[in-house]
Design an enzyme around this catalytic site. Structure first.
Site, PDB file in Angstrom:
ATOM      1  N   LYS A 222       0.884  -1.254   0.020  1.00  0.00           N
ATOM      2  CA  LYS A 222       0.024  -0.277  -0.229  1.00  0.00           C
ATOM      3  C   LYS A 222       0.759   1.220   0.041  1.00  0.00           C
ATOM      4  O   LYS A 222       2.060   1.263   0.541  1.00  0.00           O
ATOM      5  CB  LYS A 222      -0.816  -0.001   1.334  1.00  0.00           C
ATOM      6  CG  LYS A 222      -2.127  -1.115   1.185  1.00  0.00           C
ATOM      7  CD  LYS A 222      -3.155  -0.810   0.073  1.00  0.00           C
ATOM      8  CE  LYS A 222      -4.030  -2.010  -0.276  1.00  0.00           C
ATOM      9  NZ  LYS A 222      -4.957  -2.125   0.887  1.00  0.00           N
ATOM     10  N   ARG A 256      -3.463 -10.639   3.910  1.00  0.00           N
ATOM     11  CA  ARG A 256      -3.782 -10.786   2.517  1.00  0.00           C
ATOM     12  C   ARG A 256      -2.593  -9.963   1.673  1.00  0.00           C
ATOM     13  O   ARG A 256      -2.444  -8.683   1.879  1.00  0.00           O
ATOM     14  CB  ARG A 256      -5.019  -9.983   1.922  1.00  0.00           C
ATOM     15  CG  ARG A 256      -5.388 -10.053   0.454  1.00  0.00           C
ATOM     16  CD  ARG A 256      -7.023  -9.424   0.306  1.00  0.00           C
ATOM     17  NE  ARG A 256      -7.236  -9.390  -1.027  1.00  0.00           N
ATOM     18  CZ  ARG A 256      -6.781  -8.405  -1.958  1.00  0.00           C
ATOM     19  NH1 ARG A 256      -6.317  -7.559  -1.458  1.00  0.00           N
ATOM     20  NH2 ARG A 256      -7.261  -8.431  -3.185  1.00  0.00           N
TER      21      ARG A 256
END
Length: 283
Positions: A222, A256
């Site tokens: 991210k 994840r």
């Protein structure tokens, strides 16, 4: 950490708590933010799924529409054409549990029929609430993710989590989804625009345990990791693994990730430490 059984479709389950569970990301899209186009072809996608399973992923999460900011929307038919052949092939091989990353009721229903065990909804049931009916009717595991997109958020990061996810849980329960089918995901990066907001969410992650469900962390590659480390998206595996360890120590159950092997190793060490804290004798 107390072990909890997560009930999934097709008579399957996962025991969560004793060991971290790694979920491998498989984007069969041309435009996902860090791996768009790499696994759009069916055979390439299946080879990547096998690689992630060999590296220790227990679940493969198949997505057919990019959720990055500014990504072009696709039709449900196009999404289904991307994900269903891959899900069918993975189900036929029996190599791993399968999750479908979708907010569409029709795609979720077809994916479970094709062999998926889990439905992962990045809109937390609040875009197409019928996804909850799919889970209730099929027994699929349901990942309910928090998002701040398309609405005014509350100023406190945890207050907004609780506000949004409690509404999502009301939708799930009203549709007949059992509590042991549900995992919650705080949605790192989804309308958490600054590194500080994401870091605050990490720092206060334990407060999400008040919702009473297992938690999944999706920090992989991210932008906030890049803001802290200075790394481009494809080079954020080590930074992701660091966040995985932090969040494991704060109570996350599932992770994840794009880079399976480095996260499996990091989480194995975190689990070993947690085990020593629970039983210092090593018994």
């Amino acid at each position: 950490m107390t072990t909890r059984r997560w009930q999934l479709a097709h008579g399957r389950h996962l025991d969560l708590g004793g060991k971290a569970v790694v979920v491998g990301i498989l984007n069969v899209t041309p435009d996902s933010f860090s791996d768009g186009g790499l696994f759009a072809a069916r055979d390439t996608a299946l080879a990547q799924a096998r690689r992630m399973v060999e590296e220790g992923a227990a679940v493969i999460d198949v997505g057919g529409e990019s959720t990055r900011p500014g990504a072009s929307a696709v039709t449900g038919e196009e999404e289904q054409a991307r994900v269903l052949p891959v899900i069918e092939a993975l189900a036929g091989s029996g190599e791993a549990l399968i999750s479908v990353d979708t907010y569409r009721e029709d795609t979720a229903r077809l994916a479970v029929a094709a062999g998926a065990h889990i439905v992962n909804d990045v809109w937390g049931l609040q875009r197409e609430p019928g996804i909850a009916r799919v889970a209730a009717e099929t027994g699929a595991g349901l990942v309910i993710m928090h998002t701040g997109r398309g609405r005014q958020k509350l100023p406190d990061v945890i207050d907004d989590q609780l506000f949004f996810l409690r509404k999502s849980l009301e939708i799930a329960r009203a549709s007949g989804v059992a509590d042991d089918q549900i995992v919650l995901d705080p949605g790192f990066g989804f309308a958490k625009e600054t590194a500080e907001e994401n870091l605050d969410l990490m720092a206060r992650f334990t407060e999400l345990q008040a919702l009473g469900h297992p938690l999944m962390a999706g920090t992989s590659r991210k932008r906030f990791i890049g803001a802290v480390t200075g790394r481009d998206a494809a080079e954020r595996g080590a930074g992701t693994a660091a966040t995985s360890v932090i969040l494991r120590l704060k109570g996350a159950h599932l992770f994840r990730v794009h880079d399976v092997a480095i996260n499996v190793d990091a989480l194995t060490l975190a689990d070993a430490m947690l085990a020593r804290e629970t039983d210092p004798s090593g018994r």
